[in-house]
Design an enzyme around this catalytic site. Structure first.
Site, PDB file in Angstrom:
ATOM      1  N   ASP A 207       0.879  -1.180   0.000  1.00 54.41           N
ATOM      2  CA  ASP A 207       0.000   0.000   0.000  1.00 54.41           C
ATOM      3  C   ASP A 207       0.909   1.220   0.000  1.00 54.41           C
ATOM      4  O   ASP A 207       2.138   1.101   0.060  1.00 54.41           O
ATOM      5  CB  ASP A 207      -0.918  -0.018   1.249  1.00 54.41           C
ATOM      6  CG  ASP A 207      -2.229   0.752   1.051  1.00 54.41           C
ATOM      7  OD1 ASP A 207      -2.160   1.971   0.775  1.00 54.41           O
ATOM      8  OD2 ASP A 207      -3.306   0.144   1.163  1.00 54.41           O
ATOM      9  N   ASP A 234       3.457   2.211  -5.044  1.00 52.46           N
ATOM     10  CA  ASP A 234       2.368   2.786  -5.830  1.00 52.46           C
ATOM     11  C   ASP A 234       1.963   1.755  -6.884  1.00 52.46           C
ATOM     12  O   ASP A 234       2.760   1.425  -7.765  1.00 52.46           O
ATOM     13  CB  ASP A 234       2.896   4.075  -6.494  1.00 52.46           C
ATOM     14  CG  ASP A 234       1.894   4.707  -7.433  1.00 52.46           C
ATOM     15  OD1 ASP A 234       0.796   4.142  -7.617  1.00 52.46           O
ATOM     16  OD2 ASP A 234       2.221   5.768  -7.988  1.00 52.46           O
ATOM     17  N   HIS A 253     -12.665  -0.846  -7.586  1.00 46.56           N
ATOM     18  CA  HIS A 253     -13.853   0.031  -7.671  1.00 46.56           C
ATOM     19  C   HIS A 253     -13.516   1.506  -7.431  1.00 46.56           C
ATOM     20  O   HIS A 253     -14.317   2.384  -7.734  1.00 46.56           O
ATOM     21  CB  HIS A 253     -14.984  -0.451  -6.735  1.00 46.56           C
ATOM     22  CG  HIS A 253     -14.831  -0.099  -5.300  1.00 46.56           C
ATOM     23  ND1 HIS A 253     -15.885  -0.056  -4.419  1.00 46.56           N
ATOM     24  CD2 HIS A 253     -13.735   0.235  -4.566  1.00 46.56           C
ATOM     25  CE1 HIS A 253     -15.460   0.280  -3.222  1.00 46.56           C
ATOM     26  NE2 HIS A 253     -14.161   0.459  -3.273  1.00 46.56           N
TER      27      HIS A 253
HETATM   28  C1  LIG Z   1     -10.846   1.518  -0.375  1.00 40.83           C
HETATM   29  S1  LIG Z   1      -9.312   1.255   0.446  1.00 40.83           S
HETATM   30  C2  LIG Z   1      -9.352  -0.516   0.631  1.00 40.83           C
HETATM   31  C3  LIG Z   1      -8.410  -0.994   1.688  1.00 40.83           C
HETATM   32  C4  LIG Z   1      -8.495  -2.514   1.963  1.00 40.83           C
HETATM   33  N1  LIG Z   1      -8.152  -3.297   0.824  1.00 40.83           N
HETATM   34  C5  LIG Z   1      -9.876  -2.852   2.473  1.00 40.83           C
HETATM   35  O1  LIG Z   1     -10.666  -3.442   1.749  1.00 40.83           O
HETATM   36  O2  LIG Z   1     -10.150  -2.482   3.621  1.00 40.83           O
HETATM   37  C6  LIG Z   1      -8.151   1.516  -0.867  1.00 40.83           C
HETATM   38  C7  LIG Z   1      -6.708   1.282  -0.481  1.00 40.83           C
HETATM   39  O3  LIG Z   1      -5.892   1.540  -1.628  1.00 40.83           O
HETATM   40  C8  LIG Z   1      -4.743   2.222  -1.206  1.00 40.83           C
HETATM   41  N2  LIG Z   1      -4.151   2.971  -2.332  1.00 40.83           N
HETATM   42  C9  LIG Z   1      -4.662   4.071  -2.934  1.00 40.83           C
HETATM   43  N3  LIG Z   1      -3.849   4.462  -3.931  1.00 40.83           N
HETATM   44  C10 LIG Z   1      -2.802   3.588  -3.959  1.00 40.83           C
HETATM   45  C11 LIG Z   1      -1.647   3.457  -4.785  1.00 40.83           C
HETATM   46  N4  LIG Z   1      -1.425   4.320  -5.789  1.00 40.83           N
HETATM   47  N5  LIG Z   1      -0.788   2.437  -4.549  1.00 40.83           N
HETATM   48  C12 LIG Z   1      -1.032   1.546  -3.532  1.00 40.83           C
HETATM   49  N6  LIG Z   1      -2.119   1.625  -2.711  1.00 40.83           N
HETATM   50  C13 LIG Z   1      -2.998   2.629  -2.934  1.00 40.83           C
HETATM   51  C14 LIG Z   1      -5.248   3.135  -0.106  1.00 40.83           C
HETATM   52  O4  LIG Z   1      -4.216   3.613   0.714  1.00 40.83           O
HETATM   53  C15 LIG Z   1      -6.216   2.217   0.614  1.00 40.83           C
HETATM   54  O5  LIG Z   1      -5.589   1.475   1.624  1.00 40.83           O
END
Ligand SMILES: C[S@@+](CC[C@H](N)C(=O)[O-])C[C@H]1O[C@@H](n2cnc3c(N)ncnc32)[C@H](O)[C@@H]1O
Length: 354
Positions: A207, A234, A253
């Protein structure tokens, strides 16, 4: 519609519209209850509103009105005038419970989520993400600039995923794999559930640095520091290699189809022979199913989530065909969709190279 064509609408239909129009007031009533710690202060045995008000540092009469509104919403019970106790649903607003939803309520009633919704009609007209215009940046960059909000978001995601973390380990054959990476795995709640139930597995949470902020504590709490690494990065640049299972829940999503294809392509690049991509998301039916048996409509929440993705992130909820399409464009084949019955409305979407 001409007057002569007016369809019959009953009292229940009128009530539905009124209730829906008051929906944002219900949400803000929940928010006030959480901020004032009402559920902790009321408790399981009947308690007087005036005493709750003193403990909350509030005025007695407005507190009575709040408690009555919460009673109307099914979260409290009024036993005698001005004397209340908490219902089982209301108890979920106690922050001390393992299944608490307080952080979830705080986040989804928070201006950072709610303000862009005022521009939903604009997003429908233009397809543009209202959040970016309202806040001058995209959602995750905004979180990166606001550490407290980011912590609240992580806590909300952790509470939202807990039901899936309890169900998923027993709904999928993890033991055919050796190492699982949870892509966008946040604070690690989901992966901790999987690793705790499958002792032979090792894992990694991948993450952003801000997304991982609480993950060390999660792994320490579950005694998993030795079996789980935390990797900051990322997923639009790359996904770390070394796993034979790449799992992602509530990730695709958040993003447009093109962005979802980029994330999946990075998974495809590091997928070894025999490896699998496991997507955990709701799968919308081709036509909205409003039958009483259909869990998928979920009281409309998945469709509201779809609009939330539109106004705040630019993503979308998807049908099986939509998932097939993004997987195909990323060099993956969708091989199965299985409803995760103990954590509706989520499904397990499996994809392999090819
Ligand atoms: C909607 S949350 C879902 C978190 C987890 N999978 C859950 O279901 O509880 C989206 C996750 O994607 C991560 N995220 C957003 N952009 C990202 C990126 N460019 N690279 C890696 N992770 C990312 C956010 O930090 C967050 O933890």
């Amino acid at each position: 519609m001409a007057n002569t064509d007016v369809q019959a609408a009953g009292v229940a239909d009128r009530d539905l519209i009124v209730r829906l129009a008051f929906g944002s007031m219900a949400a803000q009533t929940l928010r006030a209850a959480v901020r004032l710690r009402v559920v902790e202060l009321v408790g399981d045995t009947p308690r007087r509103a005036a005493d709750v008000a003193v403990d909350a540092g509030a005025e007695p009469q407005p507190m009575t009105r709040l408690l009555r509104a919460l009673t109307g919403l099914g979260l409290l019970r009024e036993h005698a005038p001005d004397t209340f106790s908490v219902t089982p649903a209301g108890a979920l607003l106690d922050p001390g419970r393992p299944d608490s939803l307080t952080s979830f309520v705080r986040m989804f009633t928070e201006p950072a989520i709610v303000r862009a919704w005022e521009h939903l009609d604009g997003s429908i007209r233009t397809g543009e993400v209202a959040f970016d215009a309202v806040f001058g940046t995209d959602f995750f960059s905004h979180l990166a600039q606001h550490p407290k909000l980011s912590a609240d978001f992580n806590a909300a995601m952790s509470q939202a995923v807990s039901e899936t973390a309890a169900a998923l380990p027993y709904a999928f054959d993890f033991d055919r794999f050796t190492t699982v990476t949870d892509v966008g795995g946040g604070d690690g709640t989901l992966l901790a559930g999987v690793l705790a139930a499958h002792q032979g597995l090792t894992g990694a949470v991948f993450d952003t640095a801000q997304g991982l902020a609480e993950a060390p504590k999660t792994m320490a709490r579950h005694g998993l520091k030795e079996r789980c690494s935390l990797i900051a990065g990322d997923f639009f640049r790359s996904v770390p290699e070394g796993s034979d299972l790449y799992m992602m829940k509530s990730i695709l999503h958040d993003w447009t189809d093109d962005q979802a294809v980029t994330i999946l392509s990075h998974c495809r690049k590091v997928l070894p022979p025999g490896g699998l991509v496991l997507i955990v998301e709701p799968v919308l039916p081709e036509v909205v199913d409003t039958s009483a048996e259909a869990d998928v409509t979920d009281g409309g929440v998945t469709y509201l989530s779809d609009l939330n993705m539109l106004v705040n992130l630019g993503g979308r909820e998807r049908t099986r065909r939509d998932f097939e399409e993004v997987c195909h464009r990323a060099g993956l084949s969708l091989i199965s969709v299985t409803p995760l019955t103990d954590a509706a409305p989520f499904s397990l979407i499996e994809a392999v190279a090819g």
